[in-house]
Each structure stands twice: as structure tokens, then as C-alpha cells.
Design an enzyme around this catalytic site. Structure first.
Site, PDB file in Angstrom:
ATOM      1  N   HIS A 268      74.562  69.164 -32.758  1.00 42.71           N
ATOM      2  CA  HIS A 268      75.012  67.902 -31.969  1.00 42.71           C
ATOM      3  C   HIS A 268      76.150  68.609 -31.716  1.00 42.71           C
ATOM      4  CE1 HIS A 268      76.910  67.124 -35.801  1.00 42.71           C
ATOM      5  NE2 HIS A 268      77.726  65.824 -35.776  1.00 42.71           N
TER       6      HIS A 268
ATOM      7  N   ASP B  19      83.949  68.049 -33.722  1.00 39.34           N
ATOM      8  CA  ASP B  19      83.852  69.305 -34.644  1.00 39.34           C
ATOM      9  C   ASP B  19      83.047  69.811 -34.736  1.00 39.34           C
ATOM     10  OD1 ASP B  19      82.643  66.247 -35.592  1.00 39.34           O
ATOM     11  OD2 ASP B  19      82.663  66.666 -37.685  1.00 39.34           O
TER      12      ASP B  19
ATOM     13  N   HIS C 130      71.495  60.624 -36.861  1.00 40.49           N
ATOM     14  CA  HIS C 130      73.145  60.582 -36.740  1.00 40.49           C
ATOM     15  C   HIS C 130      73.410  59.768 -35.298  1.00 40.49           C
ATOM     16  CE1 HIS C 130      76.856  61.896 -37.592  1.00 40.49           C
ATOM     17  NE2 HIS C 130      76.966  62.461 -37.473  1.00 40.49           N
TER      18      HIS C 130
ATOM     19  N   ASP D 219      74.157  66.843 -39.492  1.00 37.67           N
ATOM     20  CA  ASP D 219      75.650  65.749 -39.752  1.00 37.67           C
ATOM     21  C   ASP D 219      74.237  64.627 -39.957  1.00 37.67           C
ATOM     22  OD1 ASP D 219      78.337  66.774 -40.397  1.00 37.67           O
ATOM     23  OD2 ASP D 219      78.805  65.617 -38.786  1.00 37.67           O
TER      24      ASP D 219
ATOM     25  N   HIS E  99      81.372  69.215 -45.198  1.00 36.85           N
ATOM     26  CA  HIS E  99      81.329  67.768 -44.791  1.00 36.85           C
ATOM     27  C   HIS E  99      82.541  66.785 -45.091  1.00 36.85           C
ATOM     28  CE1 HIS E  99      80.811  65.801 -41.084  1.00 36.85           C
ATOM     29  NE2 HIS E  99      80.625  66.450 -40.603  1.00 36.85           N
TER      30      HIS E  99
END
Ligand SMILES: [Zn+2]
Ligand SMILES: [Zn+2]
Length: 297
Positions: free
Chosen positions: A60, A64, A137, A206, A264
């Protein structure tokens, strides 16, 4: 197959953890999953070649997970890359890559093919495939499944008995799984020699907990999972579209995976041993990813 964790922090790098990137080397294939800021330096420290990367998969477009791409694209050009580079990611990944590729003061000497993914197979090579699956997410985000292809050899005695030895139709049997031969149905599973199944790795990117995670991770040898917070911050984790370590462990249990790797981590956790304990209470075969940790499958 060797998996190297190049970044295991969320949001910002810390003194001990860089932002997300995972490198998979399978034979001559070198794949990168996510590319946080500073990934190319992490690769150098891990003795991995930026130049030889075959494809990059972006889960995505949070900073980060993507800020390292510009540097890698430029370094490949500087090193004289001519080979096509494949980049896969969510909607708008093309816009993001086009910015770097077409930047006024940069002349990219190699072709970059960028593809926006949706649920299903996104890359199919001779030895492996990569599929994408949508996660939750807060905006378009994906996880990925890397699957090594199973090399099936046929049992020579059984082939001989059927009069199929050396026949080109064997190739069709391998591809289709079943053929008609001399008026009878011949099934691949009936004449396959014992073989090892190809390995499967699932990476969630994520996400907050959602049904697609266990569905696509089913029976994976390795599940690499978002584990941003400990369970006491469950509400915060879900409000910010992430998982706790226990959420990750529940996915591993439901999907019946071989091993769970937590990653993460929020920079608030300097020591993640308590988080691993929390996850292990639900799913025993759990480890915490560290930068430069390598796993061999
Ligand atoms: Zn992230
Ligand atoms: Zn994110």
C-alpha cells in the site's frame, strides 16, 4: 529459498529497526515486498544486490512502505540496468512510479512495467507465482502470497504400464491434471511419483483483522504478519487499521500455518519479548522479526 527481513518497524525507523521491506530469494529470482525509506542501504548491509532485483511488490502507499523506491530506481540506472523491472502495487502505484521514472533530471535507461493489483494471481513465473489479496487498512491495501511451484515427476513404471512412457501427452497431463488415453481417464495424482510440495509464504502488509487474511494464508509454511501493538492496545490497533500480536496469532491458528513471524512493530516497543509471549499463548510457533534476520525454507 531465503527470506531476509530488511525493515521491521512501523511508521518511522528506530535505532534498531528500519521501515518495512522483505527480500525473498528463490533460486535466481530476487523479490522485494515493500520498500521503506533506506531499503537499498539495508540491502547492502545484508549483502543483497539491488541491481539483481526481478520484481517489487508494494502492499500500500503509506510512506513507510514506499519511500525507498525512488533511490532503488535511480541506483539501478546508475549501475547500468537494462533488464525490465516489474513493480506491482495498489491503485495509484503507477502514478507514484511515473513520478520517479519521468522526473526531469533523470533519464531511466531500463523499462519499468507497473501493474495495479487486485485479488488473484499477479505474477506467474516458471518456478513460482505471486498472488495479491485485499486487506483492510482504511484505503486500498493488499497482502501477497508467494507460492513455489511443485515439480511433479511421473512414476516411470506406471507410465510404462499405460503405454505412456516418453509420450508428449505427459506434458498435457501435467498441465491439465487429467487426460483421456486409449478410451480411459488418466489422472495425474494416480501416476505421480512421490514429490515435495512447493513452499508457500503469506505476507499481510498492514491490516486490521479481516476474513481475507486467514483465507489467503491457509496452510502457508510461513505467515509474515502485521503485529503493530500488544493486546492491551487492541482498540487503538483496530482504530488505526492494524493488528495486535494476538490478532496475528489468531490468524496463524485459523489458517493453520507452519510458522508465524511478527513484524511492523510500533517504535514504543524496544524489547518485543513480551509481545512474542502474548502471541505464543495463542500460536506456539511464533517468532519476532528483527532487521537482517534470515529464514531458510
Ligand atoms: Zn506500515
Ligand atoms: Zn500502513
Amino acid at each position: 529459498m531465503e527470506i531476509t527481513f530488511l525493515g521491521t518497524s512501523t511508521t518511522m525507523p528506530s535505532k534498531t529497526r528500519n521501515t518495512t521491506a522483505i527480500h525473498i530469494q528463490h533460486m535466481d529470482n530476487r523479490l522485494l515486498f515493500d520498500c521503506g525509506e533506506g531499503t537499498q542501504r539495508q540491502m547492502m548491509l545484508a549483502n543483497l544486490s539491488v541491481f539483481k532485483l526481478s520484481a517489487i511488490f508494494i502492499s500500500h502507499l503509506h510512506a513507510d512502505h514506499v519511500l525507498g523506491l525512488g533511490g532503488i530506481i535511480q541506483s539501478m540506472a546508475f549501475l547500468g540496468r537494462e533488464k525490465e523491472l516489474f513493480i506491482f502495487g495498489p491503485p495509484k502505484i503507477k502514478k507514484y512510479i511515473d513520478f520517479y521514472q519521468n522526473w526531469d533530471y533523470f533519464d531511466c535507461p531500463y523499462k519499468i512495467t507497473t501493474k495495479e493489483v487486485k485479488d488473484g494471481k499477479v505474477f506467474d513465473d516458471t518456478d513460482y507465482s505471486v498472488s495479491a489479496f485485499e486487506v483492510e487498512h482504511g484505503f486500498p491495501a493488499f497482502g501477497f502470497v508467494f507460492e513455489e511451484k511443485t515439480e511433479i515427476n511421473l512414476d516411470k513404471k506406471k507410465l510404462k504400464k499405460l503405454g505412456l512412457e516418453g509420450s508428449p501427452i505427459c506434458r498435457e497431463l501435467k498441465e491439465k491434471g487429467e487426460i483421456e488415453w486409449r478410451g480411459k481417464q488418466v489422472r495425474l495424482e494416480d501416476i505421480a511419483a512421490p514429490h515435495k510440495l512447493g513452499k508457500k509464504i503469506a505476507y499481510t502488509g498492514d491490516s486490521k483483522p479481516c476474513p481475507n487474511l486467514a483465507k489467503w494464508s491457509k496452510n502457508a509454511d510461513l505467515l509474515i504478519c502485521d503485529a503493530t501493538f500488544s493486546d492491551d492496545l487492541k482498540q487503538k490497533a483496530h482504530d488505526y487499521w492494524h493488528m495486535t500480536v494476538k490478532d496475528a496469532a489468531r490468524v496463524a491458528k485459523e489458517a493453520d500455518v507452519g510458522k508465524l513471524v511478527l513484524t511492523h512493530f510500533s517504535p514504543r516497543y524496544e524489547d518485543v519479548s513480551e509481545l512474542v509471549k502474548e502471541a505464543k499463548a495463542v500460536f506456539k510457533d511464533t517468532v519476532a522479526a528483527e532487521d537482517f534476520m534470515k529464514l531458510v525454507l
